[in-house]
Design a protein around this motif. Sequence first.
Motif, short mmCIF file in Angstrom:
data_model
loop_
_atom_site.label_atom_id
_atom_site.label_comp_id
_atom_site.label_asym_id
_atom_site.label_seq_id
_atom_site.Cartn_x
_atom_site.Cartn_y
_atom_site.Cartn_z
N PHE A 152 -35.23 18.14 53.19
CA PHE A 152 -33.83 18.03 53.60
C PHE A 152 -33.71 17.75 55.10
CE2 PHE A 152 -29.76 20.01 54.95
CZ PHE A 152 -28.90 19.21 54.21
N ASP A 183 -35.87 7.87 51.87
CA ASP A 183 -36.71 9.00 51.51
C ASP A 183 -37.96 9.00 52.38
OD1 ASP A 183 -37.99 11.11 50.36
OD2 ASP A 183 -38.11 10.24 48.34
N ASN A 232 -30.95 14.08 48.26
CA ASN A 232 -31.07 14.86 49.48
C ASN A 232 -30.03 15.98 49.53
OD1 ASN A 232 -32.30 15.21 52.18
ND2 ASN A 232 -30.28 14.65 52.93
N GLU A 258 -31.05 19.23 47.84
CA GLU A 258 -32.19 20.00 48.35
C GLU A 258 -31.84 21.45 48.72
OE1 GLU A 258 -35.11 19.15 47.95
OE2 GLU A 258 -35.34 16.98 48.10
N ASN A 268 -35.26 14.06 55.80
CA ASN A 268 -34.46 12.95 55.29
C ASN A 268 -33.06 12.91 55.88
OD1 ASN A 268 -36.49 11.92 53.69
ND2 ASN A 268 -35.87 13.05 51.87
N GLY A 322 -30.23 10.89 54.51
CA GLY A 322 -30.83 10.90 53.18
C GLY A 322 -30.84 9.56 52.50
#
Length: 234
Positions: free
Chosen positions: A105, A118, A79, A82, A108, A115
């Motif tokens: 991003f 998922d 994450n 991202e 999550n 993050g």
Amino acid sequence: MSQKFYLGVVALALLLFNSCAPKNWDSEAEGAFDPLEGINRTTYKFNKGMDFILLKPAATVFQKFPSPVKTGVNNFFNNLSEPTVATNKALQKKGDDSLNSVTRFVVNSTFGIGGLFDVATMWDVPQPSETDFGQTLRGYGMHDSVYFVLPLLGPSTFSDSIGSVGDNTLSPINYIDSDKVRYSIYALGAINTRSNLLQTTDLIEEIALDEYSFVRDAYEEQRKNNIPTGLWEE
């Protein structure tokens, strides 16, 4: 001094070496341009020693953690990557991938508790392939640059080290005020990455006659195979 500072210094110092590369150098036929091989091999041995003493044992212990913990840690660092992926996909003219990365991003980081989960994949938001500024620079024509090995950080090239400065600038970790928290996250990220590579590195140690050359050539081949195309086209 920050990692970004050292990468910038190394990149600037190697600019002269890069400009001295043979004009007719064919990376497709001849592989990585490695005029610093003697220094690189010494640095590679140093990195191997540090890995043997510190990183590999920590990664081996981490491998024994319960799967949900390892998955959560892996999701967390995916994450954090991202913003870099989203920016580079945009620069590579892949708008849909960039938008998907931004969406992942946001989703999550909020619904996935920073993050750790998922949620974006559960909601069928596609995950774009990994990319970075080094690949973007290569896509815009910065090819055939000097290969070198960075202490602790490993294989790189002139273009990839320049790209790393941009990647680090986009990393949310850099904007954490607490040094202790920031470096702890970096350490956990290194352990997580090393844990994911344990089987691969064990295999390399078994099959490679010259481990340094094997890693160098594999690195350059992997980077070449992921160069984005068509960036100069209208």
